[in-house]
Design a protein around this motif. Sequence first.
Motif, PDB file in Angstrom:
ATOM      1  N   CYS A  27      -0.926  17.479  11.215  1.00 34.54           N
ATOM      2  CA  CYS A  27      -0.561  18.247  10.024  1.00 34.54           C
ATOM      3  C   CYS A  27      -0.140  17.271   8.932  1.00 34.54           C
ATOM      4  N   LEU A  28      -0.301  17.690   7.691  1.00 33.24           N
ATOM      5  CA  LEU A  28       0.070  16.840   6.566  1.00 33.24           C
ATOM      6  C   LEU A  28       1.541  17.074   6.238  1.00 33.24           C
ATOM      7  N   TRP A  29       2.327  16.023   6.352  1.00 35.32           N
ATOM      8  CA  TRP A  29       3.755  16.104   6.071  1.00 35.32           C
ATOM      9  C   TRP A  29       3.992  15.873   4.581  1.00 35.32           C
ATOM     10  N   ASP A  30       5.023  16.516   4.028  1.00 32.91           N
ATOM     11  CA  ASP A  30       5.351  16.360   2.603  1.00 32.91           C
ATOM     12  C   ASP A  30       5.550  14.893   2.230  1.00 32.91           C
ATOM     13  N   CYS A  31       6.154  14.123   3.125  1.00 36.20           N
ATOM     14  CA  CYS A  31       6.399  12.707   2.817  1.00 36.20           C
ATOM     15  C   CYS A  31       5.089  11.940   2.651  1.00 36.20           C
ATOM     16  N   ALA A  32       4.012  12.372   3.313  1.00 37.37           N
ATOM     17  CA  ALA A  32       2.712  11.711   3.151  1.00 37.37           C
ATOM     18  C   ALA A  32       2.163  11.933   1.743  1.00 37.37           C
ATOM     19  N   ILE A  33       2.364  13.127   1.214  1.00 39.05           N
ATOM     20  CA  ILE A  33       1.923  13.416  -0.154  1.00 39.05           C
ATOM     21  C   ILE A  33       2.737  12.584  -1.140  1.00 39.05           C
ATOM     22  N   LEU A  34       4.035  12.514  -0.919  1.00 40.11           N
ATOM     23  CA  LEU A  34       4.889  11.714  -1.802  1.00 40.11           C
ATOM     24  C   LEU A  34       4.502  10.233  -1.761  1.00 40.11           C
ATOM     25  N   LEU A  35       4.221   9.714  -0.583  1.00 39.69           N
ATOM     26  CA  LEU A  35       3.814   8.315  -0.469  1.00 39.69           C
ATOM     27  C   LEU A  35       2.467   8.084  -1.155  1.00 39.69           C
ATOM     28  N   ALA A  36       1.528   9.018  -1.001  1.00 38.81           N
ATOM     29  CA  ALA A  36       0.223   8.889  -1.658  1.00 38.81           C
ATOM     30  C   ALA A  36       0.398   8.854  -3.178  1.00 38.81           C
ATOM     31  N   LYS A  37       1.239   9.727  -3.703  1.00 39.40           N
ATOM     32  CA  LYS A  37       1.498   9.752  -5.153  1.00 39.40           C
ATOM     33  C   LYS A  37       2.176   8.454  -5.611  1.00 39.40           C
ATOM     34  N   PHE A  38       3.102   7.943  -4.809  1.00 36.25           N
ATOM     35  CA  PHE A  38       3.767   6.682  -5.129  1.00 36.25           C
ATOM     36  C   PHE A  38       2.753   5.540  -5.196  1.00 36.25           C
ATOM     37  N   LEU A  39       1.853   5.487  -4.209  1.00 40.57           N
ATOM     38  CA  LEU A  39       0.843   4.426  -4.199  1.00 40.57           C
ATOM     39  C   LEU A  39      -0.050   4.514  -5.435  1.00 40.57           C
ATOM     40  N   GLU A  40      -0.385   5.735  -5.840  1.00 39.17           N
ATOM     41  CA  GLU A  40      -1.196   5.897  -7.056  1.00 39.17           C
ATOM     42  C   GLU A  40      -0.467   5.379  -8.288  1.00 39.17           C
ATOM     43  N   SER A  41       0.845   5.556  -8.319  1.00 40.74           N
ATOM     44  CA  SER A  41       1.618   5.127  -9.490  1.00 40.74           C
ATOM     45  C   SER A  41       1.856   3.617  -9.501  1.00 40.74           C
ATOM     46  N   ARG A  42       1.627   2.961  -8.358  1.00 46.28           N
ATOM     47  CA  ARG A  42       1.830   1.520  -8.243  1.00 46.28           C
ATOM     48  C   ARG A  42       0.683   0.892  -7.463  1.00 46.28           C
ATOM     49  N   LYS A  43      -0.505   1.023  -8.001  1.00 44.72           N
ATOM     50  CA  LYS A  43      -1.730   0.593  -7.310  1.00 44.72           C
ATOM     51  C   LYS A  43      -1.691  -0.864  -6.847  1.00 44.72           C
ATOM     52  N   SER A  44      -0.984  -1.718  -7.596  1.00 45.74           N
ATOM     53  CA  SER A  44      -0.959  -3.144  -7.248  1.00 45.74           C
ATOM     54  C   SER A  44      -0.317  -3.405  -5.889  1.00 45.74           C
ATOM     55  N   ILE A  45       0.439  -2.456  -5.393  1.00 48.68           N
ATOM     56  CA  ILE A  45       1.054  -2.607  -4.071  1.00 48.68           C
ATOM     57  C   ILE A  45      -0.017  -2.755  -2.991  1.00 48.68           C
ATOM     58  N   VAL A  46      -1.159  -2.068  -3.169  1.00 46.02           N
ATOM     59  CA  VAL A  46      -2.187  -2.066  -2.127  1.00 46.02           C
ATOM     60  C   VAL A  46      -3.478  -2.774  -2.516  1.00 46.02           C
ATOM     61  N   GLN A  47      -3.749  -2.946  -3.789  1.00 44.01           N
ATOM     62  CA  GLN A  47      -5.023  -3.517  -4.224  1.00 44.01           C
ATOM     63  C   GLN A  47      -5.217  -4.924  -3.658  1.00 44.01           C
ATOM     64  N   GLY A  48      -6.346  -5.088  -2.947  1.00 44.04           N
ATOM     65  CA  GLY A  48      -6.695  -6.378  -2.380  1.00 44.04           C
ATOM     66  C   GLY A  48      -5.889  -6.784  -1.162  1.00 44.04           C
ATOM     67  N   LYS A  49      -5.080  -5.888  -0.642  1.00 46.83           N
ATOM     68  CA  LYS A  49      -4.196  -6.228   0.482  1.00 46.83           C
ATOM     69  C   LYS A  49      -4.601  -5.487   1.754  1.00 46.83           C
ATOM     70  N   ALA A  50      -4.118  -5.993   2.878  1.00 43.63           N
ATOM     71  CA  ALA A  50      -4.266  -5.299   4.156  1.00 43.63           C
ATOM     72  C   ALA A  50      -3.105  -4.320   4.274  1.00 43.63           C
ATOM     73  N   VAL A  51      -3.410  -3.081   4.654  1.00 40.44           N
ATOM     74  CA  VAL A  51      -2.415  -2.009   4.735  1.00 40.44           C
ATOM     75  C   VAL A  51      -2.449  -1.430   6.142  1.00 40.44           C
ATOM     76  N   ILE A  52      -1.288  -1.126   6.692  1.00 41.00           N
ATOM     77  CA  ILE A  52      -1.208  -0.430   7.968  1.00 41.00           C
ATOM     78  C   ILE A  52      -0.353   0.815   7.779  1.00 41.00           C
ATOM     79  N   GLU A  53      -0.855   1.939   8.283  1.00 43.67           N
ATOM     80  CA  GLU A  53      -0.076   3.178   8.275  1.00 43.67           C
ATOM     81  C   GLU A  53       0.235   3.521   9.727  1.00 43.67           C
ATOM     82  N   LEU A  54       1.497   3.400  10.081  1.00 41.98           N
ATOM     83  CA  LEU A  54       1.943   3.674  11.449  1.00 41.98           C
ATOM     84  C   LEU A  54       2.210   5.155  11.620  1.00 41.98           C
TER      85      LEU A  54
END
Length: 106
Positions: A27-54
Motif C-alpha cells: 500500500c502507498l503510505w502518506d510518508c512516501a508521497i511526502l518524500l516523493a514531493k520533497f525529492l521533486e522540490s530538491r532534484k539535486s539530491i538524487v540527480q546522478g547519484k545512486a539511491v536506495i529505498e529501504l
Amino acid sequence: GNTLDNSYVLENGSNIRYIETPGQQLCLWDCAILLAKFLESRKSIVQGKAVIELGCGVGLPGLVASRLGAREVHLTDKSVAVPNLQEEIRLNNSQELAKCKLTAAS
C-alpha cells in the motif's frame, strides 16, 4: 483481488503508475508521497547519484528518484513486494525506470 492501478503526477506533467493491493508491503503510505514531493522540490539530491529505498513497498519515492535522474535506484523490501515492483517497472516502461534494481529480503 483488490488491486488498484494508480498514478502519481510529477510537477513536470509526467506520471508514474504504481499498484496497490491490501497489505502492509503493497500500500502507498502518506510518508512516501511526502518524500516523493520533497525529492521533486530538491532534484539535486538524487540527480546522478545512486539511491536506495529501504522497505520500499510500492516504491514511489524510488521510482520518482529514477525519473528525476538518479544514476541507479535500488528498491528493497520483502519478497512479497518484488512481483508488484516488477510490474510497476513494466507498466511505466521508461528508460529511467530501467535503472531500478530490485532486492528482496526474507
